[in-house]
Design an enzyme around this catalytic site. Structure first.
Site, short mmCIF file in Angstrom:
data_model
loop_
_atom_site.label_atom_id
_atom_site.label_comp_id
_atom_site.label_asym_id
_atom_site.label_seq_id
_atom_site.Cartn_x
_atom_site.Cartn_y
_atom_site.Cartn_z
N GLU A 114 14.36 41.75 95.40
CA GLU A 114 13.18 40.96 95.79
C GLU A 114 12.75 41.39 97.19
OE1 GLU A 114 14.33 36.85 95.58
OE2 GLU A 114 14.75 36.95 93.42
N ALA A 116 15.44 40.33 99.39
CA ALA A 116 16.82 40.56 98.94
C ALA A 116 16.96 41.97 98.37
CB ALA A 116 17.21 39.52 97.89
N GLY A 117 17.44 42.90 99.20
CA GLY A 117 17.65 44.28 98.77
C GLY A 117 19.14 44.56 98.69
N HIS A 150 13.75 79.34 99.57
CA HIS A 150 12.42 79.72 99.08
C HIS A 150 11.43 79.98 100.23
CE1 HIS A 150 13.76 78.39 95.12
NE2 HIS A 150 12.60 78.76 94.59
N GLY A 151 11.85 79.72 101.47
CA GLY A 151 10.96 79.92 102.60
C GLY A 151 9.68 79.10 102.45
N GLY A 152 8.56 79.67 102.86
CA GLY A 152 7.27 78.95 102.81
C GLY A 152 6.89 78.53 101.41
N GLU A 206 20.25 51.61 93.41
CA GLU A 206 21.55 51.17 92.85
C GLU A 206 22.62 51.13 93.95
OE1 GLU A 206 22.59 51.95 88.90
OE2 GLU A 206 20.52 52.14 88.23
N THR A 253 22.56 51.60 98.42
CA THR A 253 22.38 52.73 99.35
C THR A 253 23.74 53.37 99.68
OG1 THR A 253 22.69 51.33 101.29
CG2 THR A 253 20.43 51.52 100.44
N SER A 254 23.68 54.54 100.31
CA SER A 254 24.93 55.20 100.73
C SER A 254 25.72 54.30 101.68
CB SER A 254 24.62 56.51 101.46
OG SER A 254 24.19 57.48 100.54
C1 LIG Z 1 12.27 54.17 93.15
C2 LIG Z 1 13.07 52.91 93.21
C3 LIG Z 1 13.50 52.32 92.03
C4 LIG Z 1 14.22 51.13 92.06
N1 LIG Z 1 14.56 50.51 90.87
C5 LIG Z 1 15.08 49.27 90.90
C6 LIG Z 1 15.25 48.53 89.68
O1 LIG Z 1 14.98 49.02 88.57
N2 LIG Z 1 15.70 47.24 89.76
C7 LIG Z 1 16.00 46.65 90.96
O2 LIG Z 1 16.39 45.48 90.96
N3 LIG Z 1 15.88 47.34 92.12
C8 LIG Z 1 15.41 48.63 92.13
N4 LIG Z 1 15.24 49.32 93.31
C9 LIG Z 1 15.61 48.68 94.56
C10 LIG Z 1 16.80 49.35 95.27
O3 LIG Z 1 17.98 49.09 94.59
C11 LIG Z 1 16.78 48.86 96.74
O4 LIG Z 1 15.68 49.50 97.36
C12 LIG Z 1 18.07 49.15 97.45
O5 LIG Z 1 19.13 48.37 96.95
C13 LIG Z 1 17.95 48.90 98.97
O6 LIG Z 1 17.35 47.68 99.24
P1 LIG Z 1 16.11 47.62 100.28
O7 LIG Z 1 15.14 48.65 99.87
O8 LIG Z 1 15.65 46.22 100.36
O9 LIG Z 1 16.73 48.07 101.67
P2 LIG Z 1 17.48 47.13 102.73
O10 LIG Z 1 18.54 46.35 102.07
O11 LIG Z 1 16.46 46.41 103.55
O12 LIG Z 1 18.19 48.22 103.64
C14 LIG Z 1 17.48 49.00 104.61
C15 LIG Z 1 18.50 49.93 105.29
O13 LIG Z 1 19.50 49.16 105.94
C16 LIG Z 1 20.78 49.54 105.47
N5 LIG Z 1 21.67 48.37 105.43
C17 LIG Z 1 21.42 47.16 104.88
N6 LIG Z 1 22.48 46.35 105.05
C18 LIG Z 1 23.42 47.08 105.69
C19 LIG Z 1 24.75 46.82 106.13
N7 LIG Z 1 25.35 45.64 105.94
N8 LIG Z 1 25.41 47.81 106.77
C20 LIG Z 1 24.84 49.02 106.97
N9 LIG Z 1 23.59 49.33 106.57
C21 LIG Z 1 22.90 48.37 105.94
C22 LIG Z 1 20.54 50.11 104.07
O14 LIG Z 1 21.59 50.97 103.68
C23 LIG Z 1 19.22 50.83 104.27
O15 LIG Z 1 19.45 52.09 104.84
C24 LIG Z 1 14.56 50.53 93.31
C25 LIG Z 1 14.15 51.15 94.49
C26 LIG Z 1 13.42 52.31 94.47
C27 LIG Z 1 12.97 52.94 95.75
#
Ligand SMILES: Cc1cc2nc3c(=O)[nH]c(=O)nc-3n(C[C@H](O)[C@H](O)[C@H](O)COP(=O)(O)OP(=O)(O)OC[C@H]3O[C@@H](n4cnc5c(N)ncnc54)[C@H](O)[C@@H]3O)c2cc1C
Length: 380
Positions: free
Chosen positions: A126, A129-130, A337-339, A362, A364-365
């Site tokens: 949301e 909520a990421g 591939h360069g340019g 799914e 982040t790293s």
């Molecule tokens: C192309 C695409 C397809 C997607 N498909 C789906 C889908 O089908 N269903 C779905 O539900 N979601 C989907 N997502 C959402 C995706 O899973 C989220 O974007 C992702 O989990 C990160 O959430 P955020 O973008 O809100 O980033 P944020 O949570 O705001 O994070 C921003 C940055 O802060 C870092 N961060 C956050 N908390 C911490 C912490 N505690 N410690 C260190 N670093 C932190 C993160 O690693 C990131 O680098 C999709 C996203 C994209 C771009």
């Protein structure tokens, strides 16, 4: 220990490799430019069973093991990462929660349709909520034999094409992960609407949209698991999904390696092909070595899952390793591939854009590293 794939695994990999070469790769560039995927391609993939890869045969699926699934995903991603993400989201987080936790009634009603090519989507993220998915605000209010859902979801892969949505929502007035429930919601249910479509950097063949839920009524039989299981279901679906994303990244990385070698063999500078210049040779060696080590980690995670053993740490490790190795491979391939690598005429330009998001979705790293560190610290 045996590093050979069995007959079924090899057969599926080869079948999908041929299909991807013939049906997907020739139109990958066009799909990227047009930002869509032809319905005929979806129909052909459905006819070949790609939409029911992991769920049981009794519901119309193929019931392949996770290793086979991983090999299939890598082959699809080599041809088009956009097509691949549509299928991996459908097969993992889109349909797995229903196959594992759905009522018998819901499974019989929906899984055969999913296997036949009606697409599934997964909605947890949301605006607020990421990474902290447990802070989601969408609500599910019980009302007799129904739940009434309200809220907004963003970044929903497959959202505009989906026939089914797995939706996570909480009891109104609660916080934390214990009061989150998971539902299967059918497209066309009153109150569910597709809002904004994202204009993305890569994976342009795949659609990513926002979903609005306004007084969406779903029958209690569409609850997955029990009340309060929603967060656990989402996390277990994402654990498996991460293996898929690792192999998606590996497919893109492998395509980068192969394109870099092909180009480097014909491009001559200083009187000899690039592949015979030691610095370029080192880049190719590093790409191949990193991708191979990530592949072995991914296969181990897949094997653990197939054995019914705990695989969460290995899936997170494989995702970090594969997505970061593939990112470096895309960068090196473009550099080789360069340019020309900077121009759309060459596929590496698309791979470079496509691979970037694998380090974001799914989990982040950074979040994978939190998961890995937490588990390692608890082990010693
Ligand atoms: C192309 C695409 C397809 C997607 N498909 C789906 C889908 O089908 N269903 C779905 O539900 N979601 C989907 N997502 C959402 C995706 O899973 C989220 O974007 C992702 O989990 C990160 O959430 P955020 O973008 O809100 O980033 P944020 O949570 O705001 O994070 C921003 C940055 O802060 C870092 N961060 C956050 N908390 C911490 C912490 N505690 N410690 C260190 N670093 C932190 C993160 O690693 C990131 O680098 C999709 C996203 C994209 C771009």
């Amino acid at each position: 220990m045996n590093f050979d794939f069995n007959e079924t695994q090899t057969m599926f990999r080869d079948m999908v490799r041929d299909f991807a070469k013939q049906e997907i790769a020739p139109i990958a560039q066009q799909m990227d430019e047009e930002g869509t995927m032809p319905d005929e391609l979806i129909a052909k993939m459905a006819a070949n069973g790609f939409f029911g890869l992991s769920f049981p045969e009794q519901y119309g699926g193929l019931g392949v093991d996770t290793i086979t699934y991983a090999l299939v995903i890598e082959e699809l991603a080599k041809a088009s990462a956009g097509v691949c993400v549509m299928l991996t989201v459908h097969n993992s987080v889109g349909s797995y929660p229903l196959a594992m936790y759905g009522s018998e009634e819901a499974k019989q009603k929906y899984l055969p349709r999913m296997a036949a090519g009606e697409i599934a989507a997964f909605c947890i993220t949301e605006a607020g909520a990421g990474s902290d998915a447990a802070s989601l605000a969408a609500t599910a209010q019980k009302d007799g034999d129904e739940y009434v859902l309200n809220g907004g979801k963003i970044f929903v892969t497959n959202g505009s094409r989906a026939a089914f949505y797995v939706v996570m929502a909480r009891t109104p007035g609660t916080t934390g992960h214990k009061d989150i429930h998971a539902f299967i919601v059918e497209r066309g249910t009153e109150g569910l609407s597709v809002a904004k479509k994202e204009d993305k950097m890569g994976l342009r063949a795949s659609d990513t949209v926002s979903i609005d839920l306004e007084d969406v009524r779903v029958p209690a039989s569409h609850l997955l698991g029990n009340e309060g299981d929603g967060f656990r279901i989402a996390m277990s679906a994402l654990d498996g999904g991460r293996i898929g994303i690792a192999f998606q990244a590996l497919g893109i990385g492998q395509a980068c390696l192969e394109e870099a070698i092909k180009y480097g063999k014909v491009r001559e500078q200083f009187g000899k092909p690039l592949t015979r210049q030691p610095v370029i040779g080192n880049m190719i060696a590093d790409m191949g070595t990193e991708l191979e080590s990530a592949r072995l980690m991914g296969l181990k995670a897949a094997w653990l899952k197939d054995e019914g053993r705990s695989f969460s740490k290995q899936a997170a490790m494989a995702k970090v390793m594969a997505t970061e190795a593939a990112g470096r491979a895309a960068d090196s391939a473009l550099q080789i591939h360069g340019g020309y690598g900077y121009c759309k005429e060459f596929a590496v330009e698309r791979y470079y854009r496509d691979v970037r998001v694998t380090r974001i979705y799914e989990g982040t790293s950074e979040i994978q590293r939190l998961v890995i560190a937490r588990q390692l610290v608890s082990e010693f």
